[in-house]
Design a protein around this motif. Structure first.
Motif, mmCIF file in Angstrom:
data_model
loop_
_atom_site.group_PDB
_atom_site.id
_atom_site.type_symbol
_atom_site.label_atom_id
_atom_site.label_comp_id
_atom_site.label_asym_id
_atom_site.label_seq_id
_atom_site.Cartn_x
_atom_site.Cartn_y
_atom_site.Cartn_z
ATOM 1 N N ASN A 183 0.818 -1.206 0.000
ATOM 2 C CA ASN A 183 0.000 0.000 0.000
ATOM 3 C C ASN A 183 0.857 1.263 0.000
ATOM 4 O O ASN A 183 0.428 2.316 0.480
ATOM 5 N N THR A 187 -4.289 2.839 -1.693
ATOM 6 C CA THR A 187 -4.973 2.136 -0.618
ATOM 7 C C THR A 187 -5.497 0.790 -1.114
ATOM 8 O O THR A 187 -5.917 0.661 -2.280
ATOM 9 N N PRO A 188 -5.499 -0.249 -0.266
ATOM 10 C CA PRO A 188 -6.055 -1.540 -0.668
ATOM 11 C C PRO A 188 -7.519 -1.451 -1.081
ATOM 12 O O PRO A 188 -7.994 -2.252 -1.903
ATOM 13 N N GLU A 200 -2.807 -6.155 1.917
ATOM 14 C CA GLU A 200 -2.987 -5.938 3.351
ATOM 15 C C GLU A 200 -2.150 -6.893 4.184
ATOM 16 O O GLU A 200 -1.716 -6.550 5.287
ATOM 17 N N SER A 205 3.301 -3.457 4.033
ATOM 18 C CA SER A 205 2.055 -2.703 4.189
ATOM 19 C C SER A 205 1.728 -2.493 5.656
ATOM 20 O O SER A 205 1.233 -1.423 6.052
#
Length: 252
Positions: A183, A187-188, A200, A205
Motif C-alpha cells: 500500500n 490504498t487496498p 494488506e 504494508s
C-alpha cells in the motif's frame, strides 16, 4: 562478548571505508528513493480512494519502501567477498564467528538511517508533516529500521545462497513483490478484492500503515503497530539463524 563486539566493529569500519572508495554507490542509494517520491507524487500521481493530502499518504509509504529496497549493495558485497575468498581468509583469523555478517549489517543500517533522514527532509520540503508528536515520530522511525533489519538478513541469507555477484540480480528480483504489492502508493480499498487482501497481508504494508498512524496522516490504523513489530521479528526468527547457519557451513 567484548571480543565479538570488537571484531564486529572492525568489520563495520571495513564496510564504512568502502563508502569513501565508492561514493557513487552511496549517492545513488540515497537519491533513488527521492526520485521515486517525486515521480509518484508529481509525475505519475495517485491517491485513488484516499481522503486527505496524497503527499501525507505517500511519504510514509516511500519510507517503508526504501527500507525494503536497496539490498543489492549488501548482497553484492557479501557475494564478492565469498567469490574472492575474502571470507575464507577472515575465517582463518582469530575472529568471532559471524563478525563479518554483523559488520556488514551494521554498515547497512547506518546507510539506511541516513537514507531515512534524507527522505524525511525531502518530504518536509514537499509539505509533508508529522502530527503525532516526538514520541510517535521516534516510534515510527524505530518500526522502519526494524523492518529494514529484517529485510537485511533476508538479503544476507539470499546472498550466501547465491554465492556469486552475477547471481544477485536474479535473486534480488524476489524482493520486488514485497515493495510493489503493497500500500505504498495506493490504498487496498481502491484495488480488486483479491489484490487488496494480498496487499494488506504484506509485511511492508503493515509497517507503512503503522507508520502513517504514528505520523498522524491519512491511511493509518493503530491496530497495525503490533503487526508491524510482529512481522519483522518473525522474519528475523527465520532468516537470522538461516544466514548464520549458512555462513558457518561455508568452510565445511
Amino acid at each position: 562478548m567484548t571480543h565479538a563486539l570488537s571484531d564486529s566493529w572492525t568489520m563495520t569500519r571495513r564496510e564504512l571505508a568502502r563508502w569513501g572508495r565508492q561514493p557513487v554507490t552511496v549517492v545513488v542509494n540515497l537519491v533513488f528513493p527521492v526520485m521515486l517520491l517525486l515521480m509518484f507524487g508529481y509525475l505519475v500521481g495517485g491517491g485513488r480512494g484516499l481522503s486527505g493530502d496524497y503527499v501525507d499518504y505517500l511519504v510514509p509509504g516511500m519510507l517503508a519502501l526504501t527500507m525494503a529496497f536497496g539490498l543489492e549493495g549488501t548482497m553484492i558485497a557479501v557475494t564478492r567477498d565469498l567469490d574472492k575468498g575474502v571470507v575464507d581468509r577472515f575465517r582463518s583469523l582469530p575472529m568471532a564467528n559471524g563478525a563479518v555478517l554483523v559488520g556488514r549489517s551494521a554498515a547497512d543500517m547506518l546507510q539506511s538511517a541516513l537514507g531515512l533522514v534524507v527522505l524525511l527532509g525531502v518530504g518536509y520540503a514537499l509539505g509533508w508533516r508529522a502530527h503525532g508528536g516526538p514520541g510517535a515520530f521516534l516510534a515510527a522511525v524505530g518500526l522502519l529500521l526494524l523492518f529494514r533489519f529484517a529485510m537485511l538478513w533476508i538479503g544476507i541469507f539470499l546472498a550466501l545462497v547465491a554465492g556469486k555477484p552475477e547471481l544477485v540480480q536474479a535473486v534480488q528480483i524476489l524482493v520486488w513483490p514485497v515493495g510493489f504489492l503493497s500500500n505504498a502508493f495506493a490504498t487496498p480499498d481502491s484495488m480488486p478484492g483479491w489484490l487488496g487482501t494480498v496487499v494488506e497481508w504484506n509485511p511492508m504494508s503493515q509497517t507503512a500503515t503503522a507508520v502513517r498512524d504514528l505520523f498522524g496522516g491519512p491511511g493509518g490504523e493503530a491496530g497495525h503497530v503490533w503487526a508491524a513489530v510482529a512481522w519483522p521479528l518473525a522474519l528475523l526468527a527465520v532468516f537470522f539463524p538461516l544466514a548464520v547457519g549458512r555462513f558457518a557451513r561455508l568452510s565445511r
